[in-house]
Enzyme design. Sequence first.
Site, PDB file in Angstrom:
ATOM      1  N   GLU A 103      87.815 -75.879   9.372  1.00 29.01           N
ATOM      2  CA  GLU A 103      88.891 -76.657  10.024  1.00 29.01           C
ATOM      3  C   GLU A 103      88.953 -78.099   9.508  1.00 29.01           C
ATOM      4  OE1 GLU A 103      89.586 -76.077  14.303  1.00 29.01           O
ATOM      5  OE2 GLU A 103      89.820 -78.248  14.477  1.00 29.01           O
ATOM      6  N   ARG A 105      81.751 -73.359  26.718  1.00 27.80           N
ATOM      7  CA  ARG A 105      82.410 -72.395  25.823  1.00 27.80           C
ATOM      8  C   ARG A 105      81.706 -71.061  25.971  1.00 27.80           C
ATOM      9  NH1 ARG A 105      84.116 -75.451  20.188  1.00 27.80           N
ATOM     10  NH2 ARG A 105      85.328 -77.084  21.164  1.00 27.80           N
ATOM     11  N   GLU A 144      84.140 -70.760  20.739  1.00 27.34           N
ATOM     12  CA  GLU A 144      85.340 -71.182  21.447  1.00 27.34           C
ATOM     13  C   GLU A 144      86.211 -69.989  21.831  1.00 27.34           C
ATOM     14  OE1 GLU A 144      87.704 -73.763  19.004  1.00 27.34           O
ATOM     15  OE2 GLU A 144      88.413 -74.889  20.743  1.00 27.34           O
ATOM     16  N   THR A 188      91.194 -83.485  19.201  1.00 22.84           N
ATOM     17  CA  THR A 188      90.052 -83.432  20.137  1.00 22.84           C
ATOM     18  C   THR A 188      88.756 -83.846  19.452  1.00 22.84           C
ATOM     19  OG1 THR A 188      89.539 -81.127  19.637  1.00 22.84           O
ATOM     20  CG2 THR A 188      91.035 -81.533  21.480  1.00 22.84           C
ATOM     21  N   ARG A 214      81.954 -79.622   8.005  1.00 24.95           N
ATOM     22  CA  ARG A 214      81.359 -79.583   9.335  1.00 24.95           C
ATOM     23  C   ARG A 214      79.861 -79.652   9.061  1.00 24.95           C
ATOM     24  NH1 ARG A 214      84.392 -77.714  13.914  1.00 24.95           N
ATOM     25  NH2 ARG A 214      86.400 -78.751  13.693  1.00 24.95           N
ATOM     26  N   CYS A 228      91.955 -81.718  14.211  1.00 22.37           N
ATOM     27  CA  CYS A 228      92.345 -81.587  15.612  1.00 22.37           C
ATOM     28  C   CYS A 228      92.052 -82.901  16.335  1.00 22.37           C
ATOM     29  CB  CYS A 228      91.563 -80.443  16.246  1.00 22.37           C
ATOM     30  SG  CYS A 228      91.925 -80.195  17.993  1.00 22.37           S
ATOM     31  N   ARG A 285      77.001 -80.842  15.762  1.00 23.49           N
ATOM     32  CA  ARG A 285      77.805 -80.917  14.545  1.00 23.49           C
ATOM     33  C   ARG A 285      78.692 -82.142  14.569  1.00 23.49           C
ATOM     34  NH1 ARG A 285      83.172 -81.468  16.291  1.00 23.49           N
ATOM     35  NH2 ARG A 285      84.015 -79.593  17.230  1.00 23.49           N
ATOM     36  N   ARG A 339      80.079 -82.672  18.350  1.00 22.79           N
ATOM     37  CA  ARG A 339      79.900 -81.733  19.467  1.00 22.79           C
ATOM     38  C   ARG A 339      78.430 -81.376  19.503  1.00 22.79           C
ATOM     39  NH1 ARG A 339      80.439 -76.532  21.895  1.00 22.79           N
ATOM     40  NH2 ARG A 339      80.197 -75.370  19.947  1.00 22.79           N
TER      41      ARG A 339
END
Length: 323
Positions: free
Chosen positions: A192, A276, A281, A240, A196, A238, A93, A247
């Site tokens: 988020e 994970r 997560e 990260t 995505r 985020c 993603r 990811r």
Amino acid sequence: MSLKIFNALEHQKTDSGFTLAQAINSGIKNSDSSIGVYAGDAQSYKTFSLLFDPIICEYHEFSKNKKHKPDISRLILPSLDPEEKYIRSTRIRVARNLKGFSFPCHISLSQRRKLEKKIVSALDRLKDDLRGKYYSFESIDEKELKRLKKENLWFQKGDRFQDAAGINSDFPKCRGIFHSFDKRFMVWVNEEDHLRIISLERTSDISSVYNRLSRALPTLNQNLDFSRDKTYGYLTSCPTNIGTSMRAGVHIRLEKLERNKDLLHDLVRTYNLQIRGTGGEKTKIRHAVFDISNRQRLGISESRIIQNLHNGLLAIIKAEQNL
Ligand code: ARG
């Protein structure tokens, strides 16, 4: 955060009105956070750089004089698990946010609505195997919802970390998922991040999953203007996730390594990967199925991430076979 940084940022605001108190609320409410901060808009990365920069540099092992160079060209990699003995599925993603809109923790309902419309009309333009349908969480019927949940083509209301960040505001309004008719391509809208964008298969064919994504992105980019920074790459809620925002990972069953966790953790560290839980997560490992993916997303190109993951998984599978 040191008192010096706090004093410098306490009264700062971005143009859209995002404050330090909002940026750190999730970490304050959840003391078990690993990162604990979120950006409310693209400008947050500049306004609150005293807070964000050290977090970014440490997480991504990045320094500001390093250049982030994207490379999402196609790849052909040898099969990882030709007998499909270990790898259950592969998923890659990326996250994207659109220029001119606040990020999900700081967006109004009317802006979210506008955004959803814009995204859905871009998704409607996808061609060939990427063609599909958008399912709005507001208007979806029970039967469809059940199917999406069963087929794992669904996202839930955000967890307590996202909730404290403000990401769940007005849920489920303006949220939904798009999936291609072959269910190998999917887009989450207003989770988020604004988007995505996900490519997935129940195979170990990383190149195929990656190449589908690298095909979809330029098409979407023709109609959507993504928020991007010269140093930090794609900007996300985020820190990260900035950079490639990618990811890439697999669900992999490792019965023997589960009993030799030290060895598994050593390998994961060597290849800069992360583990994970089976359900995502912050969840537990069930039936020895691990979610293994890249950790670094900034200061590394998309294609390098995939090559590193491929190397790491080859080493992990070999270790499992040798035990
Ligand atoms: N804010 C959470 C924490 O600090 C999650 C961090 C990474 N995950 C994410 N979905 N952005 O632990």
